[in-house]
Write a protein that holds these residues in place. Sequence first.
Motif, PDB file in Angstrom:
ATOM      1  N   ARG A 299     -43.605  74.965 -13.017  1.00 37.79           N
ATOM      2  CA  ARG A 299     -44.183  74.302 -14.367  1.00 37.79           C
ATOM      3  C   ARG A 299     -45.566  73.894 -13.221  1.00 37.79           C
ATOM      4  O   ARG A 299     -46.184  74.821 -13.444  1.00 37.79           O
ATOM      5  N   HIS A 300     -44.694  72.989 -12.468  1.00 40.82           N
ATOM      6  CA  HIS A 300     -45.961  72.752 -11.662  1.00 40.82           C
ATOM      7  C   HIS A 300     -46.252  74.004 -11.379  1.00 40.82           C
ATOM      8  O   HIS A 300     -48.298  74.092 -10.819  1.00 40.82           O
TER       9      HIS A 300
ATOM     10  N   HIS B 278     -50.121  73.845 -25.304  1.00 43.86           N
ATOM     11  CA  HIS B 278     -51.271  73.553 -25.839  1.00 43.86           C
ATOM     12  C   HIS B 278     -51.934  75.571 -26.091  1.00 43.86           C
ATOM     13  O   HIS B 278     -50.805  75.902 -25.915  1.00 43.86           O
ATOM     14  N   SER B 279     -52.987  74.986 -26.592  1.00 43.23           N
ATOM     15  CA  SER B 279     -53.742  76.238 -27.357  1.00 43.23           C
ATOM     16  C   SER B 279     -53.999  78.079 -25.782  1.00 43.23           C
ATOM     17  O   SER B 279     -54.493  78.600 -26.203  1.00 43.23           O
ATOM     18  N   LEU B 280     -53.599  76.539 -25.294  1.00 43.43           N
ATOM     19  CA  LEU B 280     -54.504  77.755 -24.076  1.00 43.43           C
ATOM     20  C   LEU B 280     -53.273  78.353 -22.850  1.00 43.43           C
ATOM     21  O   LEU B 280     -53.475  78.348 -21.299  1.00 43.43           O
ATOM     22  N   THR B 281     -52.428  77.746 -23.315  1.00 46.05           N
ATOM     23  CA  THR B 281     -51.209  77.824 -22.299  1.00 46.05           C
ATOM     24  C   THR B 281     -51.261  79.256 -22.362  1.00 46.05           C
ATOM     25  O   THR B 281     -50.560  80.183 -23.273  1.00 46.05           O
ATOM     26  N   PRO B 282     -50.229  79.906 -20.731  1.00 46.27           N
ATOM     27  CA  PRO B 282     -50.233  81.265 -21.120  1.00 46.27           C
ATOM     28  C   PRO B 282     -48.990  81.205 -20.810  1.00 46.27           C
ATOM     29  O   PRO B 282     -47.633  80.394 -21.460  1.00 46.27           O
ATOM     30  N   THR B 283     -48.163  82.670 -21.590  1.00 45.93           N
ATOM     31  CA  THR B 283     -47.158  83.255 -21.816  1.00 45.93           C
ATOM     32  C   THR B 283     -45.742  82.730 -21.365  1.00 45.93           C
ATOM     33  O   THR B 283     -44.892  81.976 -21.544  1.00 45.93           O
ATOM     34  N   PHE B 284     -45.804  82.922 -19.828  1.00 41.98           N
ATOM     35  CA  PHE B 284     -44.295  82.507 -19.152  1.00 41.98           C
ATOM     36  C   PHE B 284     -43.943  81.072 -18.612  1.00 41.98           C
ATOM     37  O   PHE B 284     -43.189  80.762 -19.313  1.00 41.98           O
ATOM     38  N   LEU B 285     -45.682  80.428 -18.893  1.00 43.83           N
ATOM     39  CA  LEU B 285     -45.454  78.734 -19.057  1.00 43.83           C
ATOM     40  C   LEU B 285     -46.037  78.141 -20.076  1.00 43.83           C
ATOM     41  O   LEU B 285     -44.209  77.852 -20.406  1.00 43.83           O
TER      42      LEU B 285
ATOM     43  N   PHE C 280     -58.614  74.035 -19.396  1.00 48.34           N
ATOM     44  CA  PHE C 280     -57.052  73.973 -19.682  1.00 48.34           C
ATOM     45  C   PHE C 280     -56.784  72.836 -18.804  1.00 48.34           C
ATOM     46  O   PHE C 280     -55.276  71.749 -19.095  1.00 48.34           O
ATOM     47  N   VAL C 281     -57.601  72.525 -17.955  1.00 47.28           N
ATOM     48  CA  VAL C 281     -56.943  71.121 -16.643  1.00 47.28           C
ATOM     49  C   VAL C 281     -57.199  70.118 -18.528  1.00 47.28           C
ATOM     50  O   VAL C 281     -56.462  68.846 -18.019  1.00 47.28           O
ATOM     51  N   THR C 282     -57.987  69.271 -18.367  1.00 48.23           N
ATOM     52  CA  THR C 282     -57.696  68.079 -19.873  1.00 48.23           C
ATOM     53  C   THR C 282     -56.864  68.322 -20.543  1.00 48.23           C
ATOM     54  O   THR C 282     -55.785  67.762 -20.551  1.00 48.23           O
TER      55      THR C 282
END
Length: 106
Positions: A46-47, A11-18, A65-67
């Motif tokens: 991932r967790h 999603h839009s807030l996902t960091p690069t490594f994730l 991010f959590v949502t």
Amino acid sequence: MNDKSITSLTHSLTPTFLRLINDKINAELQSQNSNTESLYFLMVLRHKLIIREINRLSGKQRKSFVTLEMEKNKRLELDISKLHQEAKSQVIKLKRADNAIKRYKK
């Protein structure tokens, strides 16, 4: 699983490594020869990355991010559930075939 309905975990807030891990999970889920050990390792990783990101963020960013992650995680649960059902179905078919062979041999 090889199902085109699998949605991206990114999603839009996902960091690069994730994002990279999510892509590998998606590829594993879409593979004809899905490796459960590899998938499990990626899910655990991932967790850990998600927890690390939640701890790093604060305020509105954390809540957003959590949502977004909760929505993606629900979809991932559905995809994993489908994979589980497919595996269960294959085991049942193999068991029935094995029983049929045993009856035939008698």
